[in-house]
Scaffold this motif. Structure first.
Motif, PDB file in Angstrom:
ATOM      1  N   ARG A  75       0.717  -1.053   0.036  1.00 32.98           N
ATOM      2  CA  ARG A  75      -0.085   0.113   0.098  1.00 32.98           C
ATOM      3  C   ARG A  75       0.851   1.443   0.013  1.00 32.98           C
ATOM      4  N   ARG A  76       1.875   1.241   0.933  1.00 35.49           N
ATOM      5  CA  ARG A  76       2.745   2.503   0.869  1.00 35.49           C
ATOM      6  C   ARG A  76       3.572   2.813  -0.530  1.00 35.49           C
ATOM      7  N   TRP A  77       4.027   1.571  -0.966  1.00 35.35           N
ATOM      8  CA  TRP A  77       4.672   1.738  -2.495  1.00 35.35           C
ATOM      9  C   TRP A  77       3.527   2.213  -3.320  1.00 35.35           C
ATOM     10  N   GLU A  89       8.253   7.650  -5.869  1.00 30.18           N
ATOM     11  CA  GLU A  89       9.732   6.802  -5.532  1.00 30.18           C
ATOM     12  C   GLU A  89       9.513   5.203  -5.891  1.00 30.18           C
ATOM     13  N   HIS A  90       8.456   4.837  -6.431  1.00 33.77           N
ATOM     14  CA  HIS A  90       8.259   3.527  -6.844  1.00 33.77           C
ATOM     15  C   HIS A  90       7.569   3.403  -8.069  1.00 33.77           C
ATOM     16  N   GLN A  91       8.139   4.099  -8.937  1.00 35.24           N
ATOM     17  CA  GLN A  91       7.522   4.178 -10.316  1.00 35.24           C
ATOM     18  C   GLN A  91       7.760   2.746 -11.134  1.00 35.24           C
ATOM     19  N   TRP A  92       8.425   1.942 -10.771  1.00 36.05           N
ATOM     20  CA  TRP A  92       8.552   0.371 -11.317  1.00 36.05           C
ATOM     21  C   TRP A  92       7.338  -0.320 -11.074  1.00 36.05           C
ATOM     22  N   LEU A  93       6.676  -0.114  -9.878  1.00 32.99           N
ATOM     23  CA  LEU A  93       5.290  -0.654  -9.425  1.00 32.99           C
ATOM     24  C   LEU A  93       4.218  -0.492 -10.542  1.00 32.99           C
ATOM     25  N   PRO A  94       3.863  -1.878 -10.864  1.00 29.25           N
ATOM     26  CA  PRO A  94       2.672  -1.716 -11.888  1.00 29.25           C
ATOM     27  C   PRO A  94       1.363  -1.232 -11.241  1.00 29.25           C
ATOM     28  N   MET A  95       0.606  -0.583 -11.929  1.00 26.38           N
ATOM     29  CA  MET A  95      -0.626   0.068 -11.443  1.00 26.38           C
ATOM     30  C   MET A  95      -1.581  -0.969 -11.167  1.00 26.38           C
ATOM     31  N   ILE A 129       9.200  -6.871  -9.596  1.00 25.40           N
ATOM     32  CA  ILE A 129      10.173  -7.083  -8.532  1.00 25.40           C
ATOM     33  C   ILE A 129      11.240  -7.752  -9.174  1.00 25.40           C
ATOM     34  N   ASP A 130      11.231  -8.565 -10.289  1.00 24.54           N
ATOM     35  CA  ASP A 130      12.369  -9.037 -10.833  1.00 24.54           C
ATOM     36  C   ASP A 130      13.354  -7.873 -11.590  1.00 24.54           C
ATOM     37  N   GLY A 131      12.559  -7.138 -12.238  1.00 26.79           N
ATOM     38  CA  GLY A 131      13.432  -6.086 -12.810  1.00 26.79           C
ATOM     39  C   GLY A 131      13.951  -5.095 -11.726  1.00 26.79           C
ATOM     40  N   GLN A 132      13.444  -5.034 -10.628  1.00 28.45           N
ATOM     41  CA  GLN A 132      14.171  -4.287  -9.571  1.00 28.45           C
ATOM     42  C   GLN A 132      15.237  -4.806  -9.089  1.00 28.45           C
ATOM     43  N   VAL A 133      15.377  -6.105  -8.710  1.00 29.79           N
ATOM     44  CA  VAL A 133      16.483  -7.212  -8.531  1.00 29.79           C
ATOM     45  C   VAL A 133      17.652  -7.005  -9.384  1.00 29.79           C
ATOM     46  N   ASP A 134      17.035  -7.225 -10.852  1.00 28.12           N
ATOM     47  CA  ASP A 134      18.172  -6.939 -11.889  1.00 28.12           C
ATOM     48  C   ASP A 134      18.924  -5.840 -11.961  1.00 28.12           C
ATOM     49  N   GLN A 135      18.061  -4.605 -11.853  1.00 26.63           N
ATOM     50  CA  GLN A 135      18.418  -3.311 -11.726  1.00 26.63           C
ATOM     51  C   GLN A 135      19.583  -3.275 -10.603  1.00 26.63           C
ATOM     52  N   GLN A 136      19.306  -3.642  -9.267  1.00 26.20           N
ATOM     53  CA  GLN A 136      20.094  -3.337  -8.301  1.00 26.20           C
ATOM     54  C   GLN A 136      21.140  -4.556  -8.130  1.00 26.20           C
TER      55      GLN A 136
END
Length: 76
Positions: free
Chosen positions: A33-35, A41-47, A66-73
């Protein structure tokens, strides 16, 4: 000989409530919910899709994000 046109299987979307989607990604529902509230701050999160007062999350889109965030980081 019978021929069949190429199959056009539509992707079956897996929808989940915020509570179930959060459990799916092993987070507390309030984190999801916060994301969602902090979109800048969390533009990667799908709507999610709003149905009445509830948000429904596409689990495949959530997994990909989530996988994209893991790969990016670079986290494994």
């Amino acid at each position: 000989m019978e021929t069949h046109p190429e199959s056009t299987h539509a992707r079956v979307r897996r929808w989940a409530s915020t509570k179930d989607a959060a459990a799916h990604i092993d987070r507390h529902p309030e984190v999801l919910r916060r994301w969602h509230r902090e979109r800048t701050e969390h533009q990667w999160l799908p709507m999610p899709r709003r149905v009445g007062k509830n948000l429904l999350w596409d689990l495949d889109e959530l997994d990909a994000a989530i996988d994209g965030q893991v790969d990016q980081q670079g986290i494994r």
